[in-house]
Design a protein around this motif. Structure first.
Motif, PDB file in Angstrom:
ATOM      1  N   LYS A   1      -5.092  -4.429  10.958  1.00 30.24           N
ATOM      2  CA  LYS A   1      -4.402  -3.303  11.599  1.00 30.24           C
ATOM      3  C   LYS A   1      -3.973  -3.636  13.030  1.00 30.24           C
ATOM      4  O   LYS A   1      -2.864  -3.300  13.453  1.00 30.24           O
TER       5      LYS A   1
ATOM      6  N   LYS B   1      -1.394  -7.218  13.375  1.00 30.20           N
ATOM      7  CA  LYS B   1      -0.522  -7.268  12.195  1.00 30.20           C
ATOM      8  C   LYS B   1       0.437  -8.451  12.207  1.00 30.20           C
ATOM      9  O   LYS B   1       0.677  -9.084  11.185  1.00 30.20           O
TER      10      LYS B   1
ATOM     11  N   ARG C   1      -0.883   6.253  -4.248  1.00 25.53           N
ATOM     12  CA  ARG C   1      -2.137   6.357  -3.500  1.00 25.53           C
ATOM     13  C   ARG C   1      -1.839   6.529  -2.015  1.00 25.53           C
ATOM     14  O   ARG C   1      -0.829   6.043  -1.516  1.00 25.53           O
ATOM     15  N   THR C   2      -2.746   7.198  -1.325  1.00 19.31           N
ATOM     16  CA  THR C   2      -2.645   7.255   0.132  1.00 19.31           C
ATOM     17  C   THR C   2      -3.078   5.903   0.691  1.00 19.31           C
ATOM     18  O   THR C   2      -3.678   5.074  -0.006  1.00 19.31           O
ATOM     19  N   VAL C   3      -2.772   5.691   1.975  1.00 19.83           N
ATOM     20  CA  VAL C   3      -3.192   4.460   2.636  1.00 19.83           C
ATOM     21  C   VAL C   3      -4.723   4.336   2.586  1.00 19.83           C
ATOM     22  O   VAL C   3      -5.282   3.256   2.349  1.00 19.83           O
ATOM     23  N   GLU C   4      -5.411   5.474   2.791  1.00 22.04           N
ATOM     24  CA  GLU C   4      -6.876   5.469   2.769  1.00 22.04           C
ATOM     25  C   GLU C   4      -7.401   5.072   1.401  1.00 22.04           C
ATOM     26  O   GLU C   4      -8.361   4.298   1.279  1.00 22.04           O
TER      27      GLU C   4
ATOM     28  N   ALA D   1      -5.843   3.290  -0.826  1.00 15.97           N
ATOM     29  CA  ALA D   1      -5.524   1.878  -1.037  1.00 15.97           C
ATOM     30  C   ALA D   1      -6.512   0.988  -0.290  1.00 15.97           C
ATOM     31  O   ALA D   1      -6.944  -0.048  -0.810  1.00 15.97           O
ATOM     32  N   GLU D   2      -6.875   1.393   0.944  1.00 15.46           N
ATOM     33  CA  GLU D   2      -7.828   0.600   1.716  1.00 15.46           C
ATOM     34  C   GLU D   2      -9.204   0.605   1.062  1.00 15.46           C
ATOM     35  O   GLU D   2      -9.914  -0.409   1.061  1.00 15.46           O
TER      36      GLU D   2
ATOM     37  N   GLN E   1     -10.367  -5.908   7.995  1.00 19.77           N
ATOM     38  CA  GLN E   1      -9.439  -4.779   7.933  1.00 19.77           C
ATOM     39  C   GLN E   1      -9.010  -4.354   9.339  1.00 19.77           C
ATOM     40  O   GLN E   1      -7.832  -4.034   9.579  1.00 19.77           O
TER      41      GLN E   1
ATOM     42  N   ASP F   1      -9.066  -1.763  -1.705  1.00 19.08           N
ATOM     43  CA  ASP F   1      -9.174  -3.128  -1.177  1.00 19.08           C
ATOM     44  C   ASP F   1     -10.625  -3.500  -0.890  1.00 19.08           C
ATOM     45  O   ASP F   1     -11.055  -4.636  -1.128  1.00 19.08           O
TER      46      ASP F   1
ATOM     47  N   LYS G   1       0.825  -1.204   0.000  1.00 16.57           N
ATOM     48  CA  LYS G   1       0.000   0.000   0.000  1.00 16.57           C
ATOM     49  C   LYS G   1       0.861   1.256   0.000  1.00 16.57           C
ATOM     50  O   LYS G   1       1.880   1.337   0.654  1.00 16.57           O
ATOM     51  N   GLY G   2       0.385   2.252  -0.704  1.00 16.38           N
ATOM     52  CA  GLY G   2       0.985   3.577  -0.646  1.00 16.38           C
ATOM     53  C   GLY G   2       2.185   3.789  -1.542  1.00 16.38           C
ATOM     54  O   GLY G   2       2.633   4.915  -1.700  1.00 16.38           O
TER      55      GLY G   2
END
Length: 475
Positions: free
Chosen positions: A242, A245, A170-173, A175-176, A238, A179, A165-166
């Motif tokens: 987080k 992990k 793309r930002t993490v948001e 990318a999420e 998700q 997903d 991701k990222g």
């Protein structure tokens, strides 16, 4: 039976139910197909003793068909040394030794396949023979366009997931969110993969099957998902990703049909692992041939052998003698990528096959904590348990005549709130029982063309409509 809900089940004698259609029309066709399959196989057997025994089993199948069509009593199952025989026979007695055409639909259908299994288990030369295997692989061969489409998509998604991701701007948001969309896409592929349930669709042509599969067909069916709890399921995966992990995060899939549907289930499993939404995926097949097309352990081998040499499998003439165009180099590479990836995941212990005799018992899943407590406790270790297909849904709800507005969380009883098990049921509707609908929705669907009106819930028989229902038993 003591652990079942009080809500009555659908009966094979109820002319308003699909159980009546199944017993009178579907089951004789299925048994005829089993007889034809074994007859073909016996015809090629050179060992006289084996051929003679095979002919004896054909006679037993014909006898079973006669009993069904002439409404004879269900007879006790012979002890074949495998699990659950005593439980079946005890329940048969408790139900008053009923006849085929006046018995709870779910029990009778499970009994039918369990009895079929005894015919082969008690033999010397035919142990483990699956009268449905030939049909399963023939249908998978007919799924070629959708298989190739999904193999290409799988390679694309797997390579993208490996980038992380990222790192692609793309930002993490963002990318999420991507997903979330891909998770929904993968799950909807699994949902509509159930359209090729062989126990219902016994006379499809090559072209018919292709129309049921592929992106165009799935897009057209989106509005037919009456309940869609995929966002809730994604949220818990998700969140676990987080917060845990570096811990094991397991997803279980209680499988339904083999062939193309098993293929799309493996697509989903591989995606969950590639995207980091799970670290382990446990697949739960049946131990015996079940409901025509349900997955058994040998079906994995058959599927993977087909993919290992996709060129030969997909271009060999079919039973009609029809020849097929060879795969392109690109198509071969994409299927090979998928095969290699799945093989590696299995080798690494991330993709696990774990059958259990409970899945072929006679009753619903309200009994799970009581009759298979070790399996129940094991499922509690999972972040999410996906139960695929119509039969799993019927068993979750005990195939009972619930009011359709009954909450899903109520209808699944001991697997509901506070159970410790997080449930996601994928189901294209092919039976009467349905829960979680809004007030008036069932009545509205009954008034659609072919919906059944006030007399029947025919809209729920065709596989046109679907539900994806979630219950967070860990909350």
């Amino acid at each position: 039976m003591e652990f079942d809900p009080k809500t009555p089940q659908y009966l094979t004698s109820d002319k308003s139910s699909f159980g009546y259609v199944s017993a009178h029309e579907r089951w004789p066709v299925i048994l005829t197909g089993a007889i034809d399959d074994l007859h073909r196989t016996v015809g090629n057997v050179t060992d006289e003793e084996k051929a003679r025994e095979g002919k004896g089993i054909i006679g037993d199948l014909a006898k079973l068909k006669y009993e069904l069509q002439h409404n004879r009593q269900l007879t006790p199952l012979p002890d074949d040394g495998e699990p659950s025989i005593a439980e079946y026979n005890q329940e048969l007695e408790q139900r008053g030794n009923p006849s085929w055409l006046d018995v709870p639909w779910l029990f009778a259908e499970c009994y039918l396949y369990r009895r079929l299994s005894t015919l082969f288990a008690l033999s010397k030369h035919w142990k483990g023979y699956d009268v449905f295997s030939r049909q399963k692989m023939s249908t998978f061969k007919s799924s070629r366009p959708a298989v190739l489409e999904l193999a290409a998509r799988y390679k694309e998604l797997s390579l993208e997931a490996e980038k992380g991701k990222g790192v692609d701007g793309r930002t993490v948001e963002q990318a999420e969110q991507a997903d979330r969309i891909i998770f929904s896409e993968m799950c909807e592929i699994c949902l509509w993969g159930n359209a090729t349930d062989l126990s219902l669709l016994t006379s499809l042509t090559y072209e018919d099957i292709q129309k049921l599969q592929g992106a165009k067909a799935r897009k057209a069916a989106e509005d037919n998902i009456l309940i869609n709890d995929l966002d809730s399921a994604f949220d818990v995966l998700q969140k676990a990703q987080k917060e845990k992990k570096d811990e094991e995060r397991r997803v279980d899939i209680v499988l339904d049909n083999s062939g193309f549907e098993l293929f799309v289930d493996l697509i989903l499993a591989g995606y969950l692992l590639s995207a980091g939404l799970a670290t382990t995926v446990v697949l739960h097949p049946k131990l015996i041939p079940w409901f025509v097309s349900d997955v058994t352990p040998p079906d994995f081998t058959d599927l993977l052998n087909a993919l290992a040499d996709a060129q030969s499998f997909y271009t060999a003439p079919d039973e009609t003698g029809r020849k097929h165009e060879p795969l392109s180099e690109k198509e071969q590479n994409e299927v090979q990528f998928l095969f290699d990836h799945w093989s590696q995941l299995h080798q690494d212990g991330k993709l696990i096959i774990r059958p259990h005799p409970f899945w072929t018992t006679a009753g619903g899943y309200w009994r799970l904590p009581h009759v298979a407590p070790e399996l129940f406790d094991d499922l509690k270790q999972s972040e999410l348990v996906l139960l695929k297909g119509d039969l799993n849904y019927r068993k979750l709800t005990n195939d009972a005549a619930w009011d359709p507005t009954t909450p899903f969380t109520t209808a699944i009883g001991p697997l509901g709130p506070k159970s410790g098990v997080r449930i996601l049921a994928f189901r294209t509707c092919k039976a009467d029982t349905v829960v979680g609908l809004k007030p008036g929705e069932d009545e509205k669907l009954r008034e659609t063309p072919g919906g059944g009106g006030s007399e029947q819930r025919k809209w729920a028989w065709s596989g046109k409509w679907a539900v994806v229902s979630f219950c967070d038993g860990k909350a």
